[in-house]
Design an enzyme around this catalytic site. Structure first.
Site, PDB file in Angstrom:
ATOM      1  N   TYR A  12       0.735  86.614   2.382  1.00  0.00           N
ATOM      2  CA  TYR A  12       0.772  86.978   0.958  1.00  0.00           C
ATOM      3  C   TYR A  12       0.853  85.733   0.064  1.00  0.00           C
ATOM      4  O   TYR A  12      -0.089  85.436  -0.691  1.00  0.00           O
ATOM      5  CB  TYR A  12       1.955  87.924   0.737  1.00  0.00           C
ATOM      6  CG  TYR A  12       2.226  88.292  -0.701  1.00  0.00           C
ATOM      7  CD1 TYR A  12       1.197  88.606  -1.584  1.00  0.00           C
ATOM      8  CD2 TYR A  12       3.540  88.353  -1.169  1.00  0.00           C
ATOM      9  CE1 TYR A  12       1.464  88.963  -2.902  1.00  0.00           C
ATOM     10  CE2 TYR A  12       3.812  88.721  -2.477  1.00  0.00           C
ATOM     11  CZ  TYR A  12       2.775  89.015  -3.344  1.00  0.00           C
ATOM     12  OH  TYR A  12       3.061  89.364  -4.642  1.00  0.00           O
ATOM     13  N   SER A 126      14.219  80.629   0.334  1.00  0.00           N
ATOM     14  CA  SER A 126      14.443  81.860  -0.420  1.00  0.00           C
ATOM     15  C   SER A 126      15.757  81.780  -1.182  1.00  0.00           C
ATOM     16  O   SER A 126      16.718  81.125  -0.738  1.00  0.00           O
ATOM     17  CB  SER A 126      14.506  83.023   0.569  1.00  0.00           C
ATOM     18  OG  SER A 126      15.067  84.162  -0.022  1.00  0.00           O
ATOM     19  N   THR A 128      17.752  83.887  -1.126  1.00  0.00           N
ATOM     20  CA  THR A 128      18.727  84.560  -0.270  1.00  0.00           C
ATOM     21  C   THR A 128      19.807  83.578   0.197  1.00  0.00           C
ATOM     22  O   THR A 128      20.920  83.991   0.519  1.00  0.00           O
ATOM     23  CB  THR A 128      18.005  85.245   0.918  1.00  0.00           C
ATOM     24  OG1 THR A 128      18.894  86.166   1.525  1.00  0.00           O
ATOM     25  CG2 THR A 128      17.510  84.276   1.952  1.00  0.00           C
ATOM     26  N   TYR A 153      17.426  86.704   9.249  1.00  0.00           N
ATOM     27  CA  TYR A 153      16.333  86.146   8.460  1.00  0.00           C
ATOM     28  C   TYR A 153      16.870  85.096   7.476  1.00  0.00           C
ATOM     29  O   TYR A 153      16.378  83.966   7.415  1.00  0.00           O
ATOM     30  CB  TYR A 153      15.608  87.274   7.697  1.00  0.00           C
ATOM     31  CG  TYR A 153      14.830  86.775   6.502  1.00  0.00           C
ATOM     32  CD1 TYR A 153      13.595  86.165   6.663  1.00  0.00           C
ATOM     33  CD2 TYR A 153      15.366  86.869   5.213  1.00  0.00           C
ATOM     34  CE1 TYR A 153      12.912  85.662   5.569  1.00  0.00           C
ATOM     35  CE2 TYR A 153      14.685  86.373   4.112  1.00  0.00           C
ATOM     36  CZ  TYR A 153      13.460  85.772   4.293  1.00  0.00           C
ATOM     37  OH  TYR A 153      12.796  85.272   3.210  1.00  0.00           O
ATOM     38  N   LYS A 157      16.480  80.663   7.197  1.00  0.00           N
ATOM     39  CA  LYS A 157      16.100  79.828   6.042  1.00  0.00           C
ATOM     40  C   LYS A 157      17.121  78.704   5.860  1.00  0.00           C
ATOM     41  O   LYS A 157      16.762  77.544   5.621  1.00  0.00           O
ATOM     42  CB  LYS A 157      16.011  80.684   4.763  1.00  0.00           C
ATOM     43  CG  LYS A 157      14.872  81.694   4.769  1.00  0.00           C
ATOM     44  CD  LYS A 157      13.502  81.020   4.814  1.00  0.00           C
ATOM     45  CE  LYS A 157      12.354  81.991   4.923  1.00  0.00           C
ATOM     46  NZ  LYS A 157      11.073  81.372   5.267  1.00  0.00           N
ATOM     47  N   TYR A 181      12.243  80.599  -3.266  1.00  0.00           N
ATOM     48  CA  TYR A 181      11.572  81.633  -4.064  1.00  0.00           C
ATOM     49  C   TYR A 181      12.558  82.715  -4.463  1.00  0.00           C
ATOM     50  O   TYR A 181      13.358  83.161  -3.644  1.00  0.00           O
ATOM     51  CB  TYR A 181      10.476  82.349  -3.262  1.00  0.00           C
ATOM     52  CG  TYR A 181       9.508  81.478  -2.520  1.00  0.00           C
ATOM     53  CD1 TYR A 181       9.141  80.212  -2.974  1.00  0.00           C
ATOM     54  CD2 TYR A 181       8.930  81.952  -1.343  1.00  0.00           C
ATOM     55  CE1 TYR A 181       8.228  79.446  -2.264  1.00  0.00           C
ATOM     56  CE2 TYR A 181       8.008  81.191  -0.634  1.00  0.00           C
ATOM     57  CZ  TYR A 181       7.672  79.934  -1.096  1.00  0.00           C
ATOM     58  OH  TYR A 181       6.777  79.184  -0.386  1.00  0.00           O
ATOM     59  N   PHE A 182      12.387  83.240  -5.672  1.00  0.00           N
ATOM     60  CA  PHE A 182      13.101  84.453  -6.055  1.00  0.00           C
ATOM     61  C   PHE A 182      12.226  85.631  -5.586  1.00  0.00           C
ATOM     62  O   PHE A 182      11.820  85.632  -4.434  1.00  0.00           O
ATOM     63  CB  PHE A 182      13.522  84.379  -7.525  1.00  0.00           C
ATOM     64  CG  PHE A 182      14.755  83.483  -7.633  1.00  0.00           C
ATOM     65  CD1 PHE A 182      14.675  82.131  -7.316  1.00  0.00           C
ATOM     66  CD2 PHE A 182      16.005  84.018  -7.891  1.00  0.00           C
ATOM     67  CE1 PHE A 182      15.822  81.321  -7.285  1.00  0.00           C
ATOM     68  CE2 PHE A 182      17.151  83.214  -7.871  1.00  0.00           C
ATOM     69  CZ  PHE A 182      17.055  81.865  -7.565  1.00  0.00           C
ATOM     70  N   LEU A 204      10.548  96.317  -3.217  1.00  0.00           N
ATOM     71  CA  LEU A 204      10.379  97.250  -4.335  1.00  0.00           C
ATOM     72  C   LEU A 204       8.923  97.427  -4.766  1.00  0.00           C
ATOM     73  O   LEU A 204       8.430  98.555  -4.862  1.00  0.00           O
ATOM     74  CB  LEU A 204      11.226  96.763  -5.526  1.00  0.00           C
ATOM     75  CG  LEU A 204      11.097  97.608  -6.788  1.00  0.00           C
ATOM     76  CD1 LEU A 204      11.614  99.019  -6.560  1.00  0.00           C
ATOM     77  CD2 LEU A 204      11.857  96.950  -7.953  1.00  0.00           C
ATOM     78  N   ARG A 235      16.893  91.390 -10.515  1.00  0.00           N
ATOM     79  CA  ARG A 235      16.251  90.307  -9.754  1.00  0.00           C
ATOM     80  C   ARG A 235      15.357  89.509 -10.688  1.00  0.00           C
ATOM     81  O   ARG A 235      14.974  89.974 -11.767  1.00  0.00           O
ATOM     82  CB  ARG A 235      15.338  90.878  -8.650  1.00  0.00           C
ATOM     83  CG  ARG A 235      16.027  91.675  -7.573  1.00  0.00           C
ATOM     84  CD  ARG A 235      16.814  90.773  -6.629  1.00  0.00           C
ATOM     85  NE  ARG A 235      17.407  91.539  -5.548  1.00  0.00           N
ATOM     86  CZ  ARG A 235      18.581  92.170  -5.624  1.00  0.00           C
ATOM     87  NH1 ARG A 235      19.284  92.140  -6.741  1.00  0.00           N
ATOM     88  NH2 ARG A 235      19.045  92.825  -4.580  1.00  0.00           N
TER      89      ARG A 235
HETATM   90  C1  UD1 Z   1      14.754  91.072  -0.061  1.00  0.00           C
HETATM   91  C2  UD1 Z   1      15.702  90.402   0.875  1.00  0.00           C
HETATM   92  C3  UD1 Z   1      15.611  88.905   0.705  1.00  0.00           C
HETATM   93  C4  UD1 Z   1      14.190  88.449   0.972  1.00  0.00           C
HETATM   94  C5  UD1 Z   1      13.215  89.217   0.084  1.00  0.00           C
HETATM   95  C6  UD1 Z   1      11.822  88.928   0.569  1.00  0.00           C
HETATM   96  C7  UD1 Z   1      17.528  91.974   1.258  1.00  0.00           C
HETATM   97  C8  UD1 Z   1      18.966  92.256   1.014  1.00  0.00           C
HETATM   98  N1  UD1 Z   1      17.059  90.866   0.664  1.00  0.00           N
HETATM   99  O1  UD1 Z   1      15.134  90.753  -1.375  1.00  0.00           O
HETATM  100  O2  UD1 Z   1      16.477  88.261   1.608  1.00  0.00           O
HETATM  101  O3  UD1 Z   1      14.065  87.069   0.719  1.00  0.00           O
HETATM  102  O4  UD1 Z   1      13.434  90.636   0.200  1.00  0.00           O
HETATM  103  O5  UD1 Z   1      10.896  89.516  -0.264  1.00  0.00           O
HETATM  104  O6  UD1 Z   1      16.854  92.710   1.927  1.00  0.00           O
HETATM  105  N2  UD1 Z   1      14.725  98.657  -4.319  1.00  0.00           N
HETATM  106  C9  UD1 Z   1      14.777 100.004  -4.602  1.00  0.00           C
HETATM  107  N3  UD1 Z   1      13.991 100.856  -3.888  1.00  0.00           N
HETATM  108  C10 UD1 Z   1      13.151 100.424  -2.886  1.00  0.00           C
HETATM  109  C11 UD1 Z   1      13.094  99.042  -2.607  1.00  0.00           C
HETATM  110  C12 UD1 Z   1      13.904  98.179  -3.323  1.00  0.00           C
HETATM  111  O7  UD1 Z   1      15.525 100.434  -5.482  1.00  0.00           O
HETATM  112  O8  UD1 Z   1      12.474 101.255  -2.259  1.00  0.00           O
HETATM  113  C13 UD1 Z   1      15.553  97.712  -5.091  1.00  0.00           C
HETATM  114  C14 UD1 Z   1      16.561  96.955  -4.256  1.00  0.00           C
HETATM  115  O9  UD1 Z   1      17.766  97.666  -4.176  1.00  0.00           O
HETATM  116  C15 UD1 Z   1      16.692  95.660  -5.049  1.00  0.00           C
HETATM  117  C16 UD1 Z   1      15.327  95.476  -5.715  1.00  0.00           C
HETATM  118  O10 UD1 Z   1      14.702  96.741  -5.640  1.00  0.00           O
HETATM  119  O11 UD1 Z   1      17.627  95.819  -6.056  1.00  0.00           O
HETATM  120  C17 UD1 Z   1      14.475  94.450  -5.020  1.00  0.00           C
HETATM  121  O12 UD1 Z   1      14.430  94.752  -3.629  1.00  0.00           O
HETATM  122  P1  UD1 Z   1      13.477  93.992  -2.608  1.00  0.00           P
HETATM  123  O13 UD1 Z   1      12.102  93.986  -3.139  1.00  0.00           O
HETATM  124  O14 UD1 Z   1      13.714  94.570  -1.251  1.00  0.00           O
HETATM  125  O15 UD1 Z   1      13.964  92.490  -2.659  1.00  0.00           O
HETATM  126  P2  UD1 Z   1      15.423  91.856  -2.433  1.00  0.00           P
HETATM  127  O16 UD1 Z   1      16.382  92.833  -1.885  1.00  0.00           O
HETATM  128  O17 UD1 Z   1      15.802  91.185  -3.685  1.00  0.00           O
END
Ligand code: UD1
Length: 351
Positions: A12, A126, A128, A153, A157, A181-182, A204, A235
């Protein structure tokens, strides 16, 4: 023409970075084992830039195969090392696989760089590594403390960052740039390359896209009882093309400027670290509402309980990257979400 080896270049962030490198006049060699990508990505890159990057299907754990790549394409001026496993949940279930893949790959790359006389590496890290920063560390800058990793994971890092510090300390010919990266989202505006989530997406944006495309019944918003203005997590969502451009800047800096003589924490000798984000935090609900607004697509969603291990809120201070790299992530979120939808439509054949 400077030659850059991009491991994970069919992935990606890798594929978008290859586009930016080629458009900036670099000769690019992609190494990828295609474990989480496919050859069509190279067609997409070629369609965008008019130039197909050299490609070698190889696993970075395979030192013999990787040595052959370094030999065949010598001299390589810099490596951008993306190749890694990245699913947080899977890393909890298969920790040894994650430690082996992510750490073994970097060790091989560093060994072979030394053999080949390649002195520059950009490493994908990351946010993270910061865990949940204290309120007085928001926005997070590079001096925020590293916290105990919540997953194998995340730990890989941190360990890889430490390996780079130690390697550069011991080897005066090595210079490294660590990019933290964020949350990368979106796709190339052409809709020819983008994220290819494997199975049910955990992140997400891919889940939002697949719900909008009708592949998923509804989105679950994980919690609205956080201590944030609307209760959902916050985020720093950064456009993948902005992120890709930062890699070009990082390579340029290493290839054209002497390593700064003086470093202050967290920079060690010849290792620089940059947070890559927008500086702006957005909540899950803001993302969903903005997506509905700009695309007119319907996204059924429900609020569910919190997801284990989620961090409440984190966003970057990109001030150092802005100042030192002369780079800024400034694409409006509306455009980013449209680019993601454009790509999803391309993938699903939606008009
Ligand atoms: C996650 C990882 C992070 C990693 C990154 C890679 C965790 C705890 N963290 O980040 O270590 O570097 O992915 O891309 O897994 N959300 C929903 N519904 C969904 C999916 C997500 O509400 O179906 C929310 C989550 O609760 C979060 C936000 O969306 O608040 C972002 O989630 P996500 O895209 O998974 O990223 P991170 O959790 O920030």
């Amino acid at each position: 023409m400077k030659r850059i080896l991009v491991t994970g270049g069919a992935g990606y962030i890798g594929s978008h970075t290859v586009v930016c490198l080629q458009e900036s006049g670099y000769d690019v060699v992609v190494v990828d084992n295609l474990s989480n990508s496919n050859r069509e990505v190279l067609d997409g890159i070629e369609a965008i830039t008019g130039c197909r990057p050299a490609f070698e299907q190889a696993d970075c754990l395979d030192q013999t195969a990787l040595r052959e790549v370094f030999r065949k394409y010598a001299p390589i001026d810099a490596v951008i090392h993306f190749a890694a496993s990245k699913a947080v949940g899977e890393s909890v279930e298969k920790p040894l696989l994650y430690y082996r893949n992510n750490i073994g790959s970097l060790l091989n790359v560093l060994d072979l760089m030394r053999e080949a006389g390649t002195g520059h590496i950009v490493f994908s890290s990351s946010c993270t590594v910061y865990g949940q920063p204290d309120a007085d560390h928001l926005p997070v800058d590079e001096t925020a403390p590293i916290q105990k990793a919540l997953s194998p994971y995340g730990h890989t890092k941190q360990v890889n960052e430490d390996i780079l510090y130690a390697a550069a300390k011991a080897d005066k010919s090595l210079r490294a740039t660590i990019l933290r990266y964020f949350n990368p989202i979106g796709a190339h505006p052409s809709g020819k390359i983008g994220e290819l989530p494997n199975g049910v997406p955990n992140n997400l944006l891919p889940f939002v896209m697949q719900t909008a495309a009708g592949l998923r019944e509804k989105l679950r918003v994980f919690g609205d009882d956080y201590n944030t203005p609307d209760g959902s997590c916050i985020r720093d969502y950064i456009y993948v093309m902005d992120l890709a451009r930062a890699h070009v800047k990082a390579v340029e800096r290493m290839l054209t400027t002497p390593a700064p003589a003086e470093y202050s924490y967290p920079d060690a000798e010849r290792v620089e670290v940059f947070n890559l984000g927008t500086g702006r935090g957005l909540s899950v609900l803001e993302i969903v509402r903005t997506f509905i607004e700009v695309t007119g697509q319907h996204i059924p969603y429900e609020i569910t309980s919190r997801r284990e291990g989620d961090i409440e809120q984190v966003w970057a201070s990109p001030e150092k990257a802005n100042r030192v790299l002369g780079w800024r992530a400034d694409t409006p979120v509306e455009d980013i979400l449209l680019s993601a939808w454009n790509w999803e439509k391309h993938l699903r054949g939606i008009r």
